[in-house]
Design an enzyme around this catalytic site. Structure first.
Site, PDB file in Angstrom:
ATOM      1  N   GLU A 264     -59.844  78.063  86.471  1.00 21.57           N
ATOM      2  CA  GLU A 264     -61.286  77.888  86.635  1.00 21.57           C
ATOM      3  C   GLU A 264     -61.505  76.703  87.571  1.00 21.57           C
ATOM      4  O   GLU A 264     -61.625  75.561  87.129  1.00 21.57           O
ATOM      5  CB  GLU A 264     -61.953  77.654  85.281  1.00 21.57           C
TER       6      GLU A 264
ATOM      7  N   ASP B 133     -62.146  71.733  77.694  1.00 21.93           N
ATOM      8  CA  ASP B 133     -61.222  71.896  76.579  1.00 21.93           C
ATOM      9  C   ASP B 133     -59.784  71.638  76.986  1.00 21.93           C
ATOM     10  O   ASP B 133     -58.913  71.570  76.123  1.00 21.93           O
ATOM     11  CB  ASP B 133     -61.356  73.311  75.995  1.00 21.93           C
TER      12      ASP B 133
ATOM     13  N   LYS C 194     -60.273  77.691  69.896  1.00 20.20           N
ATOM     14  CA  LYS C 194     -60.574  78.070  71.275  1.00 20.20           C
ATOM     15  C   LYS C 194     -62.023  77.770  71.685  1.00 20.20           C
ATOM     16  O   LYS C 194     -62.539  76.697  71.412  1.00 20.20           O
ATOM     17  CB  LYS C 194     -60.222  79.542  71.480  1.00 20.20           C
TER      18      LYS C 194
ATOM     19  N   ASP D  51     -68.430  85.802  70.217  1.00 17.30           N
ATOM     20  CA  ASP D  51     -69.833  85.933  70.613  1.00 17.30           C
ATOM     21  C   ASP D  51     -70.527  87.050  69.831  1.00 17.30           C
ATOM     22  O   ASP D  51     -71.618  86.850  69.284  1.00 17.30           O
ATOM     23  CB  ASP D  51     -69.940  86.180  72.127  1.00 17.30           C
TER      24      ASP D  51
END
Length: 965
Positions: free
Chosen positions: A204, A233, A429, A671
């Site tokens: 990323e 993270d 996570k 989610d």
């Protein structure tokens, strides 16, 4: 940036915690934080926090006032502008945009026609077995029954699609313009905390994350009501320094966007637009300022892209000094002949160093104890201070490259957060990172609403936050748990070969759920109500349990409380000091932080609709207008220290975080589960589609990456099916059609078993010379034609009311088969292994970086990366092609050719191959770079056809003939 540092130098760390809970800091004194603030709620002293009665006083032309009952002495003169303002204030903030009734009537009729056709077809199939190939008939019937069931639970929730629209002009009139309820005209909108998550600086890229941050900082929303939190993270210094660079560049980018109304406000996307950037720009200084900002952005990109090299060189220099010092200590020890136990190490640790000469407390480039991805301290750094309450104008005029004299140059608060990680703790996570941000933001800014975005999803529409708030602040907005925005993607190939846009899901399925209880939460682009994340029930839900009746003890019935039984305040508004039982439950729910517990009540109050929008009733608390226009209290040292404390790895122990509070743990698709838990409690969600799109992001266009992405989603669905989050176990607050939609989420991966079986039936039929039916009877053909035509009709109507294209619908159908024979099947196997054997499943992040060939935007599309997921689809393609050739040759040479079986088997084999076409094309790569295997197969097929031609010719010479029977 910290005071006294250059604009390009990263700030020092404000707070770093260690695993023992001690907080070491070089934070300044409390006077340094005069600009840090929390919301101060100004509540007029009226009973039950209800607004006082407004007495209207009218003035005549002489300026004297008279009361309402003196109307005969008053000449009431209301201007057209006041009329328009009052009209806007009285308007609802949201509305339903109706879909054509004719289209919906036809759509529902076709659904029921297809259901009836499927029932009659399956009944006919069961009553007419093929005794010549009973095994083939049995397998096909089982698959067809499952396909009918799978289609039914996917289609039934689509019966009531709706489109919702918003009125942001009415929102502005109610909350930001001077009116009788808010004479000052200061913004009365609630605060929003924006969460951006990233975990790996390599997959990323920090430049992508920095662009997302810049688009958030420049949105059209009150600056003092906006806070942005970046969760790293991975604890990477590269990400930290890139965010510091973004905070520096924001000082010119954000005012520039607001002055010239730039769209989109992601600099990479804006400067990459192919349309004319000067269209509709009337300010004479726009060209000069745009050129200056673009040059600044190019320099910003160079600095960010070179950070990795800079950090490595800096660290090598500092580590070399440490190695020299370690060597000198060792030499001194050797000369002095000291004890062996006191012998110093000759090897210095390979630390990662910050620009101020201190070691980075997070993850090092060369991992070691206390400095690896799973073992590092918590870090909180305020990169941009909270803004002042009043606007601050910039500088301009002669000698300034940018003229910001008329522009508010304040910036929203920007905070870098990296939660503590230690071995032996489950970090959960992304869900764990989000919950850490919920707690830290509750202490530092406590916005009543939370918007979460992935690091590669940026704000494309600067007014999107206002669109979302319209649903929260409208009548009955206190029942809304979240507002989901559709995901839109950039960089997708024009044909969308692998259905990366997911338009059928976002524009059909979620729109349809919006007409029931609301769309599912899909992981990003979602505006949450903070108290809903805290696990509280919505107001006016079924809260009383009726145990009367013969089965009341075993199956209690929940009923809606009347005005006499509903408490005057919801559960989260109970004062902890006044309720000993509740006080005992608080640590179990939220943890030991008293500041976090106190913030819950304040966030609940700030998120209420205005009393002018929703009339106050029993159990439906409101807030008076103007209550959020006050100043902000300073943020002191103790508050920031507490924020560090709540992101420690041990804070969630023996609490409900991840269970009934915050994002839910235990699933790859956290989610969907989080949204499901809210709907199960009776909350309502909304789907907000804006024009232009609210957010845009990136999606993997490579076949391998796409399959792995689908595998992760499907595995999460299998986990849901085998967990307590299965919708079949939900309570009565979940509506029937919403329950069916959630059931489909857990069931759809199992369809892969039947898809794989059905795709092997055509080759088996062609190789054996049998078919799923005894012969192609008229009844079979009529049923097949009716089912196919009804499906095509539904597709056309769905295209009409959803706005997608027919090609997008077809791509979704193709990838449904590709995913069903590859990723979904593996997901079922992995889910069963986890349930039966307890084997945990781990996934890697999807790479957000682009292809290596910069001259081709779709270079990654043609990149071939082998994965075992490709084996089943590839086998299906080869078997169907070979089976068609084999059956054709056998029928041609047969003394009694069965052309009906050949036609039937070939038809279904071609149906499979047409669906597999995108997969086959992905294996071929770029045009002009065809793999050798394609030439080999082409040669083999050509040889087979040549031999077939020669054989037919020889048969004709011998007097044979071909006849269709």
């Amino acid at each position: 940036m910290m005071y006294g540092e250059s604009s390009h130098r990263p700030p020092r760390i404000s707070h770093v915690s260690n695993s023992t809970g001690d907080i070491g800091s070089d934070f300044g004194s409390s006077s340094d934080f005069a600009n840090f603030a929390n919301y101060t709620v100004t509540v007029p002293p009226t009973p039950d926090n209800n607004p006082a009665t407004v007495q209207i006083v009218l003035r005549d032309e002489s300026g004297s006032s008279c009361k309402d009952d003196e109307s005969d002495q008053t000449d009431l003169r209301i201007g057209e502008e006041d009329d328009a303002l009052l009209d806007k204030i009285s308007q609802p903030l949201t509305r339903i945009v109706k879909i054509s009734p004719i289209i919906m009537a036809l759509y529902r009729v076709l659904i029921f026609v297809r259901i009836a056709s499927l029932c009659l077809f399956l009944l006919w199939r069961v009553r007419n077995p093929n005794n010549k190939a009973i095994w083939l008939w049995f397998l096909s019937v089982i698959c067809e029954i499952w396909f009918a069931f799978s289609w039914l639970i996917d289609q039934i929730p689509r019966l009531f699609p709706v489109n919702h629209g918003t009125d942001i002009e009415a929102l502005e009139a109610k909350f930001e313009l001077p009116n009788p309820n808010n004479p000052t005209g200061k913004s009365d909108l609630p605060g929003i905390d924006v969460f951006v998550s990233t975990a790996d600086a390599e997959k990323e890229p920090p430049l992508v994350t920095a662009n997302t941050i810049l688009s958030i900082l420049s949105v059209d929303y009150p600056i003092e009501k906006l806070s942005c939190y970046i969760s790293d993270d991975g604890g990477s210094l590269l990400t930290f320094e890139a965010m510091a660079e973004a905070a520096s560049f924001a000082k010119i980018w954000v005012p520039f966007c607001k002055k010239h109304k730039i769209e989109p406000r992601n600099p990479e996307s804006y400067f990459g637009l192919k349309k004319d950037p000067y269209k509709n720009k009337v300010r004479h200084d726009f060209v000069r300022e745009r050129r200056y900002v673009k040059r600044g952005y190019e320099e910003f990109k160079v600095r960010v892209n070179s950070l990795s090299h800079s950090i490595r060189r800096r660290s090598d220099a500092f580590n070399s000094k440490d190695e020299i010092k370690a060597l000198e200590k060792w030499k001194n020890w050797k000369l002095n002949d000291q004890d062996e136990e006191s012998r110093p190490s000759i090897v210095a640790p390979k630390a990662t160093w910050m620009s101020d000469g201190t070691q980075w407390p997070g993850t090092w480039s060369v991992p070691c104890t206390n400095h690896s991805k799973g073992d590092h301290a918590s870090i909180i750094q305020v990169l941009l201070d909270p803004p002042r309450d009043e606007p601050v104008k910039g500088r301009g005029g002669a000698g300034y490259a940018l003229d910001f004299e008329e522009v508010d140059i304040r910036l929203p608060m920007l905070v870098y957060v990296s939660r503590e990680k230690r071995p032996g703790y489950e970090h959960n996570k992304k869900a764990g990172a989000m919950n850490a941000l919920v707690r830290a933001s509750a202490i530092m800014s406590n916005g009543p609403f939370i918007l979460n975005l992935d690091c590669d999803h940026y704000v494309y529409n600067s007014r999107s936050f206002r669109h979302g708030i319209c649903f929260m602040m409208d009548r009955d907005g206190d029942r809304v748990c979240y507002v989901q925005f559709p995901q839109r993607f950039e960089g997708i190939d024009p044909s969308d070969r692998y259905a990366n846009n997911n338009t059928v899901f976002f524009d059909i399925n979620l729109r349809a759920l919006d007409g029931i209880q609301g769309p599912m939460y899909v992981g990003t682009g979602c505006l949450f109500r903070r108290t809903a994340l805290y696990g509280f029930d919505p107001p006016d839900v079924f809260v009383d349990v009726d145990r009367s009746g013969c089965c009341g003890c075993c199956f209690p019935r929940k009923r809606k409380c009347n005005s006499a039984t509903v408490a005057t305040e919801p559960e989260y508004y109970i004062d902890v000091e006044d309720d000993d039982d509740t006080a005992g439950l608080i640590p179990k729910l939220f943890g030991s932080s008293s500041m976090l517990v106190k913030s819950v009540k304040l966030a609940a109050y700030q998120g209420r609709p205005l009393s002018t929008v929703q009339s106050s009733g029993p159990g439906r608390p409101v807030r008076p207008p103007g209550s959020l226009t006050g100043g902000r209290e300073p943020l002191d040292y103790a508050t920031v220290s507490e924020a560090v404390n709540v992101v420690s790895c041990w804070y969630e122990d023996k609490t409900e975080w991840g269970n009934s509070v915050g994002w839910v743990y235990g699933s790859v698709t956290e989610d969907v589960v989080t949204g499901y838990r809210m709907h199960e409690k009776g909350w309502r969600s909304f789907y907000c589609v804006t024009e232009p799109d609210a957010f845009r992001g990136t999606a993997p266009i490579n076949l391998t990456d796409r399959l792995h992405q689908v595998l992760r989603w499907a595995t999460g669905s299998v986990e849901i099916f085998f967990s307590r989050n299965n919708a079949a176990l939900a309570g009565r607050k979940l509506k029937l059609l919403q329950r069916i939609a959630y059931l489909n989420v857990g069931i759809y991966p199992f369809t892969s078993i039947f898809i794989l079986t059905y795709c092997f039936l055509p080759p088996l039929s062609l190789f054996t010379g049998q078919f799923v039916v005894d012969s192609l009877k008229p009844a079979f053909l009529v049923y097949l034609l009716t089912i196919s035509l009804s499906l095509c009709g539904l597709a056309v109507l769905e295209v009409k009311w959803s706005g997608i294209s027919l090609e997008e619908w077809w791509r979704n159908e193709q990838f449904w088969l590709i995913g069903g024979t590859s990723a979904h099947l593996v997901a079922v196997l992995q889910g069963l292994l986890k349930v039966i054997a307890g084997v945990e499943i781990s996934f890697t992040l999807t790479s957000k970086s682009s292809g290596d060939e910069e001259d081709d935007d779709f270079a990654d599309l043609y990149l071939f990366k082998w994965t075992s997921l490709m084996i089943p689809p590839l086998t299906i393609i080869i078997l169907n092609i070979v089976a068609i050739l084999f059956a054709f040759c056998r029928t041609v040479f047969s003394d009694n050719p069965q052309w009906s079986n050949l036609v039937g088997g070939t038809f279904f084999a071609v149906w499979v191959l047409v669906h597999m076409y995108p997969f086959a094309k992905g294996l071929m790569g770029r045009t002009g770079k065809t793999p050798t295997v394609v030439y080999v197969w082409s040669g083999l097929i050509a040889i087979c056809l040549s031999l077939l031609y020669v054989t037919i010719k020889n048969s004709e010479i011998a007097g044979g003939s071909f006849q269709f029977t």
